[in-house]
Design a protein around this motif. Structure first.
Motif, PDB file in Angstrom:
ATOM      1  N   GLY A   1      51.288  11.244  75.084  1.00 60.02           N
ATOM      2  CA  GLY A   1      51.502  11.456  73.227  1.00 60.02           C
ATOM      3  C   GLY A   1      53.208  11.923  73.506  1.00 60.02           C
ATOM      4  N   HIS A   2      54.027  11.860  72.291  1.00 57.99           N
ATOM      5  CA  HIS A   2      55.542  12.215  72.096  1.00 57.99           C
ATOM      6  C   HIS A   2      55.678  12.102  70.778  1.00 57.99           C
ATOM      7  CE1 HIS A   2      55.201   7.717  70.217  1.00 57.99           C
ATOM      8  NE2 HIS A   2      54.274   7.338  70.798  1.00 57.99           N
ATOM      9  N   SER A   3      57.711  12.108  70.333  1.00 59.58           N
ATOM     10  CA  SER A   3      57.615  12.844  69.135  1.00 59.58           C
ATOM     11  C   SER A   3      56.689  12.525  67.867  1.00 59.58           C
ATOM     12  CB  SER A   3      59.433  13.218  69.288  1.00 59.58           C
ATOM     13  OG  SER A   3      59.709  13.758  70.173  1.00 59.58           O
ATOM     14  N   LEU A   4      57.225  11.669  67.670  1.00 69.32           N
ATOM     15  CA  LEU A   4      56.127  10.807  66.733  1.00 69.32           C
ATOM     16  C   LEU A   4      54.836  11.097  66.354  1.00 69.32           C
ATOM     17  CD1 LEU A   4      58.642   7.466  66.542  1.00 69.32           C
ATOM     18  CD2 LEU A   4      58.690   9.429  65.385  1.00 69.32           C
ATOM     19  N   LEU A   5      53.890  11.010  67.546  1.00 66.18           N
ATOM     20  CA  LEU A   5      52.706  10.757  67.342  1.00 66.18           C
ATOM     21  C   LEU A   5      52.085  12.345  67.086  1.00 66.18           C
ATOM     22  CD1 LEU A   5      51.255   8.916  70.728  1.00 66.18           C
ATOM     23  CD2 LEU A   5      51.134   7.957  68.216  1.00 66.18           C
ATOM     24  N   ALA A   6      53.595  13.199  67.649  1.00 62.56           N
ATOM     25  CA  ALA A   6      52.992  14.679  68.009  1.00 62.56           C
ATOM     26  C   ALA A   6      53.189  14.688  65.874  1.00 62.56           C
ATOM     27  CB  ALA A   6      54.151  15.811  68.322  1.00 62.56           C
ATOM     28  N   THR A   7      53.992  14.163  65.248  1.00 60.56           N
ATOM     29  CA  THR A   7      54.216  14.172  63.531  1.00 60.56           C
ATOM     30  C   THR A   7      52.904  13.514  63.197  1.00 60.56           C
ATOM     31  OG1 THR A   7      56.666  14.299  63.980  1.00 60.56           O
ATOM     32  CG2 THR A   7      55.626  13.964  61.924  1.00 60.56           C
ATOM     33  N   ARG A   8      52.727  12.582  63.405  1.00 61.02           N
ATOM     34  CA  ARG A   8      51.432  12.272  63.123  1.00 61.02           C
ATOM     35  C   ARG A   8      50.016  13.232  63.732  1.00 61.02           C
ATOM     36  NH1 ARG A   8      49.278   5.929  63.959  1.00 61.02           N
ATOM     37  NH2 ARG A   8      51.510   5.973  62.949  1.00 61.02           N
ATOM     38  N   LEU A   9      50.299  13.484  64.948  1.00 58.20           N
ATOM     39  CA  LEU A   9      48.569  14.617  65.138  1.00 58.20           C
ATOM     40  C   LEU A   9      49.035  15.761  64.184  1.00 58.20           C
ATOM     41  CD1 LEU A   9      46.467  15.352  67.029  1.00 58.20           C
ATOM     42  CD2 LEU A   9      48.171  16.818  67.750  1.00 58.20           C
ATOM     43  N   ALA A  10      50.527  16.674  63.322  1.00 66.14           N
ATOM     44  CA  ALA A  10      49.996  17.833  63.017  1.00 66.14           C
ATOM     45  C   ALA A  10      49.880  17.317  61.814  1.00 66.14           C
ATOM     46  CB  ALA A  10      51.897  18.172  63.121  1.00 66.14           C
ATOM     47  N   ALA A  11      50.460  15.858  61.016  1.00 68.26           N
ATOM     48  CA  ALA A  11      49.795  15.636  59.340  1.00 68.26           C
ATOM     49  C   ALA A  11      48.258  15.440  59.588  1.00 68.26           C
ATOM     50  CB  ALA A  11      50.511  14.492  59.295  1.00 68.26           C
ATOM     51  N   ARG A  12      47.961  14.289  60.861  1.00 68.55           N
ATOM     52  CA  ARG A  12      45.859  14.735  60.496  1.00 68.55           C
ATOM     53  C   ARG A  12      45.661  15.639  60.696  1.00 68.55           C
ATOM     54  NH1 ARG A  12      44.145   9.681  62.717  1.00 68.55           N
ATOM     55  NH2 ARG A  12      45.444   8.358  61.606  1.00 68.55           N
ATOM     56  N   ILE A  13      45.881  17.127  61.114  1.00 69.22           N
ATOM     57  CA  ILE A  13      45.596  18.289  61.368  1.00 69.22           C
ATOM     58  C   ILE A  13      45.636  19.029  59.951  1.00 69.22           C
ATOM     59  CG2 ILE A  13      45.939  20.687  62.459  1.00 69.22           C
ATOM     60  CD1 ILE A  13      46.749  19.479  65.070  1.00 69.22           C
ATOM     61  N   ARG A  14      47.071  18.831  59.549  1.00 66.57           N
ATOM     62  CA  ARG A  14      47.110  19.337  58.015  1.00 66.57           C
ATOM     63  C   ARG A  14      46.196  18.305  56.944  1.00 66.57           C
ATOM     64  NH1 ARG A  14      51.378  16.645  56.535  1.00 66.57           N
ATOM     65  NH2 ARG A  14      53.128  18.973  57.277  1.00 66.57           N
ATOM     66  N   SER A  15      46.008  17.388  57.030  1.00 68.43           N
ATOM     67  CA  SER A  15      44.660  17.296  56.441  1.00 68.43           C
ATOM     68  C   SER A  15      43.360  17.404  56.772  1.00 68.43           C
ATOM     69  CB  SER A  15      45.025  15.405  56.437  1.00 68.43           C
ATOM     70  OG  SER A  15      46.706  14.976  56.119  1.00 68.43           O
ATOM     71  N   ALA A  16      43.297  17.610  58.116  1.00 68.93           N
ATOM     72  CA  ALA A  16      41.463  17.542  58.248  1.00 68.93           C
ATOM     73  C   ALA A  16      41.281  19.503  57.986  1.00 68.93           C
ATOM     74  CB  ALA A  16      41.427  17.401  59.426  1.00 68.93           C
ATOM     75  N   LEU A  17      42.328  20.446  58.189  1.00 64.00           N
ATOM     76  CA  LEU A  17      41.836  21.449  58.492  1.00 64.00           C
ATOM     77  C   LEU A  17      42.705  22.042  57.289  1.00 64.00           C
ATOM     78  CD1 LEU A  17      42.419  22.623  62.120  1.00 64.00           C
ATOM     79  CD2 LEU A  17      39.844  21.734  60.475  1.00 64.00           C
ATOM     80  N   GLY A  18      43.592  21.267  56.635  1.00 64.15           N
ATOM     81  CA  GLY A  18      44.106  22.390  55.679  1.00 64.15           C
ATOM     82  C   GLY A  18      45.099  23.476  56.034  1.00 64.15           C
ATOM     83  N   THR A  19      45.374  23.135  57.609  1.00 61.49           N
ATOM     84  CA  THR A  19      46.567  24.363  58.035  1.00 61.49           C
ATOM     85  C   THR A  19      47.600  23.569  58.724  1.00 61.49           C
ATOM     86  OG1 THR A  19      44.831  25.513  59.193  1.00 61.49           O
ATOM     87  CG2 THR A  19      46.845  25.765  60.931  1.00 61.49           C
ATOM     88  N   GLU A  20      48.788  24.742  58.566  1.00 62.15           N
ATOM     89  CA  GLU A  20      50.419  24.034  58.570  1.00 62.15           C
ATOM     90  C   GLU A  20      50.766  23.925  59.724  1.00 62.15           C
ATOM     91  OE1 GLU A  20      52.653  21.557  57.149  1.00 62.15           O
ATOM     92  OE2 GLU A  20      52.080  22.856  55.799  1.00 62.15           O
ATOM     93  N   LEU A  21      50.304  23.026  60.873  1.00 60.48           N
ATOM     94  CA  LEU A  21      50.882  23.694  62.971  1.00 60.48           C
ATOM     95  C   LEU A  21      52.341  22.569  62.976  1.00 60.48           C
ATOM     96  CD1 LEU A  21      49.851  24.558  64.842  1.00 60.48           C
ATOM     97  CD2 LEU A  21      49.307  21.927  65.416  1.00 60.48           C
ATOM     98  N   SER A  22      53.198  23.645  63.236  1.00 57.47           N
ATOM     99  CA  SER A  22      54.394  22.543  63.605  1.00 57.47           C
ATOM    100  C   SER A  22      54.379  22.207  65.010  1.00 57.47           C
ATOM    101  CB  SER A  22      55.343  24.612  63.609  1.00 57.47           C
ATOM    102  OG  SER A  22      55.469  25.149  64.376  1.00 57.47           O
ATOM    103  N   ILE A  23      55.663  21.571  64.611  1.00 58.87           N
ATOM    104  CA  ILE A  23      56.185  21.158  66.201  1.00 58.87           C
ATOM    105  C   ILE A  23      56.057  21.106  66.519  1.00 58.87           C
ATOM    106  CG2 ILE A  23      57.106  18.966  66.313  1.00 58.87           C
ATOM    107  CD1 ILE A  23      55.595  17.746  64.416  1.00 58.87           C
ATOM    108  N   ARG A  24      56.523  22.408  66.567  1.00 60.17           N
ATOM    109  CA  ARG A  24      56.775  23.221  68.060  1.00 60.17           C
ATOM    110  C   ARG A  24      55.417  23.494  68.592  1.00 60.17           C
ATOM    111  NH1 ARG A  24      61.468  25.774  69.794  1.00 60.17           N
ATOM    112  NH2 ARG A  24      62.651  25.505  67.752  1.00 60.17           N
ATOM    113  N   GLU A  25      55.018  24.466  67.986  1.00 61.33           N
ATOM    114  CA  GLU A  25      53.711  24.697  68.335  1.00 61.33           C
ATOM    115  C   GLU A  25      52.864  23.825  69.111  1.00 61.33           C
ATOM    116  OE1 GLU A  25      52.751  28.546  65.022  1.00 61.33           O
ATOM    117  OE2 GLU A  25      52.549  26.329  64.442  1.00 61.33           O
TER     118      GLU A  25
END
Length: 641
Positions: A92-116
């Motif tokens: 994983g890297h910064s760009l994939l982390a952004t994509r991961l956060a977007a996927r989690i937002r779409s799937a779980l409806g939760t706003e996860l920050s990149i910092r977390e």
């Protein structure tokens, strides 16, 4: 004693006593520790650890962890993830982390920050973070049916349209994609496949009109846009020149579909495909999507049928409508992010003080030079290890090094660096070809004399805050901040850093099987430099996924720099990064950027034991003496005058 054998048992035992960030990412069995002649640990003799998914053995314990594991696996492209597997250790890297956060937002409806995500990069760690996280602040992109009669452009499209109008006959924003194809190629099937991809992705058949409100999109019907595959027989010696010449094609965005195709043939079994796109239609993250869809369509056409693509959840026009709506919401997330950027970039230097060979011209030519270089696997691994120790990405480590180098060469201690981000903050955009890219201004504080590790920690904090506020289009940010405008320089930053952590060759494996050809990516030189300096890095991995070195390139403006100056700059950066193999706990002032000859020259200049004629006079005193003795002599000579 009493610990289950194997990495999983060791990890569980250590994790019971240590915080997550101190738990080793890998366990390597050794018969004995390698030692130096002085009896100290010989770090260079230690074997490189191998990181594997699913080594912990702990699977998901509930539905939410199952969902998170599936998202991790999909984003990372691995088959099995345990809930204790580290996202960044597994690639994983910064760009994939952004994509991961977007996927989690779409799937779980939760706003996860990149910092977390950086602080808790495992499924088990994220569960607790999700419990604290708020519900998603905004809805994702949704299909708009029916569309309004006038479809606006995105903010970044608006800037490129304006530059196209101003520059006219330049190819400044062309994006070439070259593929060397070895084997028997069905040209008719390839021609049809290109048309299939253009029909699937609307930006590839969009032209731009203008009214009193400015530019807007006009999407042409698929039957009206069927790019010709121009076949050009060439020899190996002619290939590079002819391909670069084709890459200089100038698009008229008002009338031309922003895609063209050439096939350079060197023989029946050896050909080079060049797809040329205008940047207004596609960004770098669109290229894998484009190549994958092209291969799928080609395989279908060779079989005598039309391709059966999965339906796209949204279109690019839906994205532009969503973006405008987001920006016009006064109390929405973008408005709050603008407040962050206004504070973060207050008092930003108007222009970075780079040591150029020539004054900046009033209007740039955008002519660029390129210097390629390589960093060995030893340095690559040291940088990755440093990132893991600081919970930072490879990008953050390289950003720290570039900013430090520029500061040491006179740029000051406040170094703004621009960096592109994918801009695909919704999973619905992942399979679209289009221009979603955004640019972040990463302000780097190099003041004082921190250790390099401490500098990386500073950069990490700044970058994580920037990633959390990446929805503001750069063009909108420039409007709001309204810096001193000049055609001579890029606004807000003049240096760019990019890091590509994807293995392009392995990514082409599936494509090659669909094409039934050997496929090798090519490099097409456009000779364009849009900023003063661009440092680009690409990670290389071996067959086992172990770090195998970095390919680097410096793209420089020939308006400002001689090639020799750029080569010296590259040499100093390589030297600085090599210094980090010995550890990052030294103050940055102690890290070497000069070579032995330069260091020797400085030592000679500063040798107080050397006899100097007129040693009692200062420089201005010597000048005054010369004025008295030869008042008619030239004081300054420049270019013969």
């Amino acid at each position: 004693r009493g610990v289950a054998a194997g990495a999983g048992g060791l990890r569980e035992h250590v994790a019971a006593a240590l915080p997550e960030y101190m738990v080793p990412a890998a366990f390597v069995p050794l018969d004995t520790l390698p030692l130096t002649p002085n009896g100290k640990l010989d770090r260079k003799a230690l074997p490189a650890p191998v990181y594997e998914a699913g080594t912990t053995g702990r699977g998901p314990r509930d539905q939410r962890e199952e969902t998170l594991c599936a998202i991790f696996e999909d984003v990372l492209g691995v088959e099995r993830i345990g809930i204790d597997d580290d996202f960044f250790v597994l690639g994983g890297h910064s760009l994939l982390a952004t994509r991961l956060a977007a996927r989690i937002r779409s799937a779980l409806g939760t706003e996860l920050s990149i910092r977390e995500l950086f602080e808790s990069p495992t499924v088990a760690g994220l569960v607790a973070a999700l419990d604290r996280a708020p519900r998603a602040a905004h809805t994702g992109v949704r299909r708009v049916e029916p569309r309004p009669e006038r479809v606006p452009v995105s903010y970044v499209q608006q800037r490129l349209w304006f530059m196209n109008r101003v520059e006219g006959t330049r190819a400044t924003y062309n994006v070439p994609l070259s593929l060397r194809l070895t084997g028997t190629l069905d040209r008719a099937a390839l021609t049809e496949a290109i048309a299939d991809v253009v029909a699937r992705h609307e930006p590839l058949r969009t032209v731009f009109a203008e009214d009193e409100q400015g530019p807007y999109q006009v999407v042409l019907a698929p039957q009206d846009v069927r790019p010709e595959l121009v076949v050009v027989p060439v020899t190996e010696e002619e290939l590079e020149e002819r391909r670069n010449e084709a890459a200089g094609h100038v698009f008229d965005l008002a009338t031309d579909a922003p895609v063209r195709a050439w096939l350079f043939t060197l023989g029946e079994q050896d050909q080079m495909l060049l797809l040329l796109l205008h940047h207004i239609a596609a960004d770098g993250w669109s290229m894998p999507v484009l190549v994958r869809d092209l291969a799928t369509a080609y395989a279908a056409r060779r079989a005598g049928r039309a391709p059966e693509f999965a339906p796209l959840p949204v279109r690019y026009a839906d994205y532009t409508l969503w973006q405008r709506d987001m920006l016009e919401t006064e109390d929405g997330p973008v408005a709050r992010q603008l407040d962050y950027w206004t504070g973060q970039l207050a008092d930003l230097p108007t222009e970075l003080a780079l040591a150029t060979d020539r004054p900046r011209p009033p209007v740039p030519s955008y002519q660029g030079g390129r210097i390629a270089f390589d960093l060995p696997a030893e340095v690559h691994r040291a940088l990755l290890d440093l990132g893991r120790e600081q919970r930072a990405s490879l990008f953050m480590v390289l950003q720290s090094a570039v900013a430090l180098l520029l500061a040491r060469l006179g740029a000051g201690s406040d170094v703004p660096i621009g960096s592109p981000v994918a801009g695909r903050s919704d999973a619905a955009l992942d399979d679209l070809v289009g221009l979603f890219i955004n640019t972040l201004v990463l302000r780097t504080d190099v003041s004082g004399n921190p250790t390099f590790a401490e500098l990386v920690a500073r950069v990490r904090d700044t970058d994580l805050a920037a990633f959390a506020n990446q929805d503001v289009p750069f063009e909108r940010l420039v409007e709001v901040l309204n810096p001193e405008r000049s055609l001579a320089r890029h606004p807000l930053f003049q240096v760019v850093l990019t890091v590509d952590s994807t293995d392009q060759q392995s990514a082409l494996g599936e494509v090659a099987s669909l094409l039934d050809l050997d496929v090798t990516p090519g490099t097409t030189e456009t000779g364009i430099a849009r900023t003063d300096l661009l440092f680009g890095f690409v990670e290389r991995r071996d067959a086992d996924g172990v770090a195998a070195g970095l390919r680097g390139a410096l793209l420089f403006s020939v308006d400002l720099f001689d090639r020799g100056t750029a080569e010296v700059l590259v040499g100093r950066l390589v030297r600085l990064l090599g210094e980090l193999v010995g550890g990052a706990d030294r103050p940055v002032a102690d890290l070497e950027v000069l070579d032995a000859a330069e260091r020797g020259l400085l030592a000679g200049w500063n040798d107080t034991g050397v006899e100097v004629a007129d040693g009692g006079l200062t420089l201005d005193g010597l000048f005054a003496r010369r004025v008295v003795s030869s008042p008619g002599a030239p004081a300054v000579v420049f270019e013969g005058r």
